[in-house]
Design a protein around this motif. Structure first.
Motif, PDB file in Angstrom:
ATOM      1  N   LYS A  87       0.841  -1.204   0.000  1.00  0.00           N
ATOM      2  CA  LYS A  87       0.000   0.000   0.000  1.00  0.00           C
ATOM      3  C   LYS A  87       0.876   1.254   0.000  1.00  0.00           C
ATOM      4  N   ASN A  88       0.805   2.035   1.099  1.00  0.00           N
ATOM      5  CA  ASN A  88       1.604   3.265   1.138  1.00  0.00           C
ATOM      6  C   ASN A  88       2.650   3.213   2.243  1.00  0.00           C
ATOM      7  N   PHE A  89       3.239   2.065   2.450  1.00  0.00           N
ATOM      8  CA  PHE A  89       4.358   2.022   3.386  1.00  0.00           C
ATOM      9  C   PHE A  89       5.501   1.108   2.943  1.00  0.00           C
ATOM     10  N   VAL A  90       6.689   1.519   3.337  1.00  0.00           N
ATOM     11  CA  VAL A  90       7.916   0.816   2.967  1.00  0.00           C
ATOM     12  C   VAL A  90       8.504   0.180   4.224  1.00  0.00           C
ATOM     13  N   THR A  91       8.978  -1.052   4.104  1.00  0.00           N
ATOM     14  CA  THR A  91       9.639  -1.702   5.244  1.00  0.00           C
ATOM     15  C   THR A  91      11.061  -2.087   4.840  1.00  0.00           C
ATOM     16  N   VAL A  92      12.007  -1.740   5.688  1.00  0.00           N
ATOM     17  CA  VAL A  92      13.399  -2.144   5.478  1.00  0.00           C
ATOM     18  C   VAL A  92      13.769  -3.080   6.628  1.00  0.00           C
ATOM     19  N   ARG A  93      14.253  -4.267   6.266  1.00  0.00           N
ATOM     20  CA  ARG A  93      14.572  -5.266   7.297  1.00  0.00           C
ATOM     21  C   ARG A  93      15.983  -5.802   7.071  1.00  0.00           C
ATOM     22  N   LEU A  94      16.844  -5.573   8.055  1.00  0.00           N
ATOM     23  CA  LEU A  94      18.235  -6.015   7.918  1.00  0.00           C
ATOM     24  C   LEU A  94      18.597  -7.138   8.885  1.00  0.00           C
ATOM     25  N   SER A  95      17.677  -7.493   9.757  1.00  0.00           N
ATOM     26  CA  SER A  95      17.944  -8.631  10.644  1.00  0.00           C
ATOM     27  C   SER A  95      16.662  -9.460  10.760  1.00  0.00           C
ATOM     28  N   GLU A  96      16.804 -10.690  11.194  1.00  0.00           N
ATOM     29  CA  GLU A  96      15.664 -11.609  11.247  1.00  0.00           C
ATOM     30  C   GLU A  96      14.499 -11.041  12.057  1.00  0.00           C
ATOM     31  N   LYS A  97      14.840 -10.440  13.211  1.00  0.00           N
ATOM     32  CA  LYS A  97      13.766  -9.978  14.087  1.00  0.00           C
ATOM     33  C   LYS A  97      13.450  -8.494  13.916  1.00  0.00           C
ATOM     34  N   GLY A  98      14.301  -7.788  13.204  1.00  0.00           N
ATOM     35  CA  GLY A  98      14.136  -6.327  13.104  1.00  0.00           C
ATOM     36  C   GLY A  98      13.160  -5.925  12.022  1.00  0.00           C
ATOM     37  N   GLY A  99      13.310  -4.686  11.560  1.00  0.00           N
ATOM     38  CA  GLY A  99      12.450  -4.151  10.507  1.00  0.00           C
ATOM     39  C   GLY A  99      11.914  -2.791  10.894  1.00  0.00           C
ATOM     40  N   TYR A 100      11.907  -1.866   9.933  1.00  0.00           N
ATOM     41  CA  TYR A 100      11.414  -0.520  10.207  1.00  0.00           C
ATOM     42  C   TYR A 100      10.470  -0.122   9.075  1.00  0.00           C
ATOM     43  N   THR A 101       9.293   0.333   9.453  1.00  0.00           N
ATOM     44  CA  THR A 101       8.280   0.689   8.450  1.00  0.00           C
ATOM     45  C   THR A 101       7.970   2.175   8.514  1.00  0.00           C
ATOM     46  N   TYR A 102       7.853   2.794   7.341  1.00  0.00           N
ATOM     47  CA  TYR A 102       7.513   4.215   7.284  1.00  0.00           C
ATOM     48  C   TYR A 102       6.523   4.445   6.135  1.00  0.00           C
ATOM     49  N   THR A 103       5.576   5.334   6.370  1.00  0.00           N
ATOM     50  CA  THR A 103       4.548   5.554   5.343  1.00  0.00           C
ATOM     51  C   THR A 103       4.916   6.711   4.411  1.00  0.00           C
ATOM     52  N   PHE A 104       4.369   6.666   3.205  1.00  0.00           N
ATOM     53  CA  PHE A 104       4.509   7.794   2.281  1.00  0.00           C
ATOM     54  C   PHE A 104       3.117   8.211   1.821  1.00  0.00           C
ATOM     55  N   PHE A 105       2.987   9.462   1.355  1.00  0.00           N
ATOM     56  CA  PHE A 105       1.649   9.976   1.018  1.00  0.00           C
ATOM     57  C   PHE A 105       1.383  10.054  -0.484  1.00  0.00           C
ATOM     58  N   ASN A 106       2.436   9.881  -1.292  1.00  0.00           N
ATOM     59  CA  ASN A 106       2.267   9.987  -2.739  1.00  0.00           C
ATOM     60  C   ASN A 106       1.506   8.754  -3.243  1.00  0.00           C
ATOM     61  N   ASP A 107       0.304   8.983  -3.767  1.00  0.00           N
ATOM     62  CA  ASP A 107      -0.549   7.868  -4.177  1.00  0.00           C
ATOM     63  C   ASP A 107      -0.201   7.447  -5.600  1.00  0.00           C
ATOM     64  N   VAL A 108       0.875   6.685  -5.722  1.00  0.00           N
ATOM     65  CA  VAL A 108       1.363   6.266  -7.037  1.00  0.00           C
ATOM     66  C   VAL A 108       1.635   4.764  -7.026  1.00  0.00           C
ATOM     67  N   ASP A 109       1.832   4.233  -8.237  1.00  0.00           N
ATOM     68  CA  ASP A 109       2.202   2.821  -8.335  1.00  0.00           C
ATOM     69  C   ASP A 109       3.710   2.709  -8.146  1.00  0.00           C
ATOM     70  N   VAL A 110       4.121   1.974  -7.148  1.00  0.00           N
ATOM     71  CA  VAL A 110       5.558   1.872  -6.844  1.00  0.00           C
ATOM     72  C   VAL A 110       6.019   0.436  -7.046  1.00  0.00           C
ATOM     73  N   GLU A 111       7.177   0.321  -7.673  1.00  0.00           N
ATOM     74  CA  GLU A 111       7.797  -1.006  -7.786  1.00  0.00           C
ATOM     75  C   GLU A 111       9.205  -0.896  -7.238  1.00  0.00           C
ATOM     76  N   ILE A 112       9.572  -1.817  -6.359  1.00  0.00           N
ATOM     77  CA  ILE A 112      10.914  -1.788  -5.772  1.00  0.00           C
ATOM     78  C   ILE A 112      11.554  -3.159  -5.991  1.00  0.00           C
ATOM     79  N   TYR A 113      12.718  -3.176  -6.620  1.00  0.00           N
ATOM     80  CA  TYR A 113      13.390  -4.464  -6.833  1.00  0.00           C
ATOM     81  C   TYR A 113      14.906  -4.305  -6.770  1.00  0.00           C
ATOM     82  N   PRO A 114      15.607  -5.393  -6.368  1.00  0.00           N
ATOM     83  CA  PRO A 114      17.068  -5.304  -6.232  1.00  0.00           C
ATOM     84  C   PRO A 114      17.786  -5.469  -7.567  1.00  0.00           C
ATOM     85  N   ASP A 115      18.970  -4.877  -7.648  1.00  0.00           N
ATOM     86  CA  ASP A 115      19.801  -5.005  -8.833  1.00  0.00           C
ATOM     87  C   ASP A 115      21.256  -4.850  -8.368  1.00  0.00           C
TER      88      ASP A 115
END
Lengths: 132, 175
Positions: A87-115
């Protein structure tokens, strides 16, 4: 007399070495604290949210996440699973138990992939939006 | 003489040890305080939100034709679908959390700035009052950005647009 002078020199050398050891430990401590998983998670999640908020439809953004990859590798998290979004939030997780989520307000189609060591973010107009 | 010097150097090394301990404690405390407090990005967020809305209601310095008719009447339909028309979502992370944004836009004519012709309000108005608190008190509670600019209608009438955007997200940005 000569013996005393020699002793003084050895004392000074040991004193300087100990000081250098102390300084190195302090620097390593500061560097390690700054590169901690929770700090990197927070900074990347907020950065990505701000990037998405300020991006115009059609934008392609490439983020170097080498720092995050190093930490994730240490903690056993695959690089492909570091950044996720829903939806409108991004989660970054660098450890098994961790993770940080933050919301954004721009109502757009977002695609995130590694390269490689990068993450690519593509921003497009939402399909079925009012302005289509 | 030599014995006196030895005693002196021992005292110095004890002092030095105490100084090192103090420096180490200071560094540890400072690093923990610095990295323990979260990055506050709310002001930047509020600025970006204002800019996005300004570009939506006044692209290129002229009021959006979906908002103001050629006969210079503000359209209710635009207000009703404001968020989707401006591609903005103020949804919270989960249904159980409150909305963390608030937006207020007032349109007045340049020559009569006190008479509000049209108003758009979106988001959570509960923390609106926090913006009016004195000094830096409100900065932890909410970040507020106010902007005012002029835009032209189709007939050339100059409108003043006053915009207030607020971002709360206190738990994630302030300690």
């Amino acid at each position: 007399m000569r013996e005393k002078r020699g002793q003084l020199l050895v004392e000074n050398v040991i004193f300087i070495i100990l000081n250098l050891v102390f300084l190195t430990i302090m620097i390593l401590f500061v560097v390690k604290q700054g590169a901690g998983a929770s700090i990197l998670e927070q900074s990347y999640a907020k950065q990505i949210s701000l990037i998405i908020d300020s991006a115009k439809p059609g934008a392609i953004i490439k983020i170097n996440m080498l720092d995050a990859k190093k930490v994730a590798d240490e903690k056993g998290v695959p690089f492909e699973e570091i950044v996720t979004h829903e939806k409108n939030f991004v989660t970054v997780r660098l450890s098994e138990k961790g993770g940080y989520t933050y919301t954004f307000f721009n109502d757009v189609d977002v695609e995130i992939y590694p390269d490689d060591v990068f993450y690519i973010i593509t921003v497009d107009k939402k399909i079925g939006g009012e302005n289509d | 003489m030599i014995r006196g010097k030895k005693a002196e150097s021992k005292i110095i090394s004890v002092y030095w040890f105490v100084i090192l301990l103090l420096v180490a404690t200071g560094i540890i405390v400072m690093v923990n305080v610095f990295y323990g407090s979260p990055y506050d990005i709310r002001r930047i967020e509020a600025e970006i939100l204002s800019e996005n809305i300004a570009n939506c209601i006044s692209p290129g310095g002229e009021i959006n034709e979906d908002l103001l008719s050629p006969t210079e009447i503000f359209k209710e339909e635009f207000r009703d679908n404001f968020l989707s028309r401006c591609n903005v979502t103020l949804d919270a992370q989960s249904e159980f959390k409150d909305i963390q944004y608030y937006l207020e836009i007032e349109f007045t004519k340049k020559d009569s700035p006190k008479r509000v012709l049209f108003e758009i309000v979106e988001g959570n108005p509960n923390f609106k009052e926090d913006c009016n608190l004195d000094g830096t008190k409100h900065e932890k509670l909410v970040q507020c950005v106010q902007k005012e600019f002029y835009s032209m209608g189709e007939k050339g009438t100059l409108y003043s647009i006053k915009m207030t955007s607020m971002v709360r997200k206190t738990e994630q940005n302030a300690k």
